[in-house]
Design an enzyme around this catalytic site. Sequence first.
Site, PDB file in Angstrom:
ATOM      1  N   PRO A  32       7.929 -15.722  24.852  1.00  6.64           N
ATOM      2  CA  PRO A  32       7.592 -14.971  26.068  1.00  6.64           C
ATOM      3  C   PRO A  32       8.827 -14.577  26.855  1.00  6.64           C
ATOM      4  O   PRO A  32       9.829 -15.295  26.869  1.00  6.64           O
ATOM      5  CB  PRO A  32       6.719 -15.954  26.861  1.00  6.64           C
ATOM      6  CG  PRO A  32       7.153 -17.308  26.395  1.00  6.64           C
ATOM      7  CD  PRO A  32       7.500 -17.135  24.943  1.00  6.64           C
ATOM      8  N   ASP A  33       8.760 -13.408  27.500  1.00  8.75           N
ATOM      9  CA  ASP A  33       9.841 -13.024  28.398  1.00  8.75           C
ATOM     10  C   ASP A  33       9.519 -13.539  29.794  1.00  8.75           C
ATOM     11  O   ASP A  33       8.628 -14.371  29.975  1.00  8.75           O
ATOM     12  CB  ASP A  33      10.065 -11.512  28.369  1.00  8.75           C
ATOM     13  CG  ASP A  33       8.848 -10.729  28.878  1.00  8.75           C
ATOM     14  OD1 ASP A  33       7.874 -11.362  29.319  1.00  8.75           O
ATOM     15  OD2 ASP A  33       8.882  -9.490  28.822  1.00  8.75           O
ATOM     16  N   PHE A  34      10.216 -13.042  30.791  1.00 12.26           N
ATOM     17  CA  PHE A  34      10.013 -13.536  32.146  1.00 12.26           C
ATOM     18  C   PHE A  34       9.227 -12.569  33.018  1.00 12.26           C
ATOM     19  O   PHE A  34       8.362 -12.974  33.773  1.00 12.26           O
ATOM     20  CB  PHE A  34      11.374 -13.836  32.808  1.00 12.26           C
ATOM     21  CG  PHE A  34      11.978 -15.131  32.356  1.00 12.26           C
ATOM     22  CD1 PHE A  34      11.863 -16.272  33.126  1.00 12.26           C
ATOM     23  CD2 PHE A  34      12.645 -15.213  31.152  1.00 12.26           C
ATOM     24  CE1 PHE A  34      12.402 -17.473  32.715  1.00 12.26           C
ATOM     25  CE2 PHE A  34      13.196 -16.407  30.722  1.00 12.26           C
ATOM     26  CZ  PHE A  34      13.073 -17.536  31.502  1.00 12.26           C
ATOM     27  N   ARG A  35       9.513 -11.259  32.894  1.00 16.64           N
ATOM     28  CA  ARG A  35       9.039 -10.328  33.912  1.00 16.64           C
ATOM     29  C   ARG A  35       7.861  -9.448  33.518  1.00 16.64           C
ATOM     30  O   ARG A  35       7.338  -8.720  34.346  1.00 16.64           O
ATOM     31  CB  ARG A  35      10.206  -9.448  34.379  1.00 16.64           C
ATOM     32  CG  ARG A  35      11.230 -10.250  35.160  1.00 16.64           C
ATOM     33  CD  ARG A  35      12.462  -9.440  35.498  1.00 16.64           C
ATOM     34  NE  ARG A  35      13.343 -10.211  36.357  1.00 16.64           N
ATOM     35  CZ  ARG A  35      14.154 -11.163  35.920  1.00 16.64           C
ATOM     36  NH1 ARG A  35      14.210 -11.452  34.637  1.00 16.64           N
ATOM     37  NH2 ARG A  35      14.906 -11.847  36.766  1.00 16.64           N
ATOM     38  N   ASN A 103      19.650 -13.773  25.575  1.00 15.43           N
ATOM     39  CA  ASN A 103      18.684 -14.738  25.059  1.00 15.43           C
ATOM     40  C   ASN A 103      19.365 -16.038  24.668  1.00 15.43           C
ATOM     41  O   ASN A 103      20.550 -16.067  24.331  1.00 15.43           O
ATOM     42  CB  ASN A 103      17.940 -14.155  23.862  1.00 15.43           C
ATOM     43  CG  ASN A 103      17.100 -12.949  24.244  1.00 15.43           C
ATOM     44  OD1 ASN A 103      16.768 -12.765  25.410  1.00 15.43           O
ATOM     45  ND2 ASN A 103      16.778 -12.113  23.265  1.00 15.43           N
ATOM     46  N   ASP A 105      17.725 -18.199  22.352  1.00 13.95           N
ATOM     47  CA  ASP A 105      16.902 -18.724  21.265  1.00 13.95           C
ATOM     48  C   ASP A 105      17.597 -18.831  19.911  1.00 13.95           C
ATOM     49  O   ASP A 105      17.055 -19.408  18.976  1.00 13.95           O
ATOM     50  CB  ASP A 105      15.629 -17.874  21.106  1.00 13.95           C
ATOM     51  CG  ASP A 105      15.933 -16.383  21.020  1.00 13.95           C
ATOM     52  OD1 ASP A 105      16.813 -15.994  20.224  1.00 13.95           O
ATOM     53  OD2 ASP A 105      15.285 -15.600  21.750  1.00 13.95           O
ATOM     54  N   HIS A 120      24.025 -16.402  28.206  1.00  9.25           N
ATOM     55  CA  HIS A 120      23.314 -17.461  28.929  1.00  9.25           C
ATOM     56  C   HIS A 120      23.215 -18.756  28.132  1.00  9.25           C
ATOM     57  O   HIS A 120      22.404 -19.624  28.458  1.00  9.25           O
ATOM     58  CB  HIS A 120      21.926 -16.966  29.335  1.00  9.25           C
ATOM     59  CG  HIS A 120      21.966 -15.816  30.292  1.00  9.25           C
ATOM     60  ND1 HIS A 120      20.985 -14.840  30.366  1.00  9.25           N
ATOM     61  CD2 HIS A 120      22.892 -15.469  31.227  1.00  9.25           C
ATOM     62  CE1 HIS A 120      21.309 -13.960  31.301  1.00  9.25           C
ATOM     63  NE2 HIS A 120      22.452 -14.316  31.830  1.00  9.25           N
TER      64      HIS A 120
END
Length: 242
Positions: A32-35, A103, A105, A120
């Site tokens: 899932p993304d955030f926005r 990302n 991941d 990040h």
Amino acid sequence: MTGTEKLQELIDRSARIVFFGGAGVSTESGIPDFRSVDGLYNQQYKYPPETIISHTFFTRRPEEFYEFYRAKMLAPDAKPNPAHLKLAEMEAAGRLSAVITQNIDGLHQAAGSREVLELHGSVHRNYCMDCRRFYDARFILASQGVPRCVCGGVVKPDVVLYEESLDGGTLERAVQEISACDLLIIGGTSLAVYPAAGLIRYCGGRIAVINKSATPMDGQADLLVQEPIGRVLGAIRVRAPR
């Protein structure tokens, strides 16, 4: 001419390509993304997600931080999708200089990309805050409560939390790559997270934006494609550089 065909033309005309991506690159892998409408920011939690994944929350409420982190930030079964795979293919063919990703991941590396600048950090790197011993993501998943090192120290993910600074060396390399490219492909990002999004201003070449929703760069891009990034990149034919 379709957006994918125009992108193919830009790629074929370019000698040094850089990809700058965000959460939308991995949503097609089930992360899932955030926005977005189904993103983490639009789900109900005891605290807002941006509060939970802040340095202050990690320090003051580590048990609750790790409960959220294990449930929502780790995706051990996720696999690279066509976008990740195509970018790795482009790098192997000498068409892509670097992937710059927001990302955490590790899917770009899982797909085979080698030159990946993780702005990040990564869930696959975890360190004891006392002795700096390394632990992988499996250790975090298998632990309970606050993960502890054999020395007793707290094991912290090597990810940039809110209120923390990005790694200076990674930022410098990202600026160098973007400054030197003649085509910057921006994909799967709303360009809303700073300072990462601010790196785009160093690009002096052409810009292609692939994102399903609007971004601040849409009006300045040489090409705008508002379609799923896996479909677009997956259709690209990788040719050896001229």
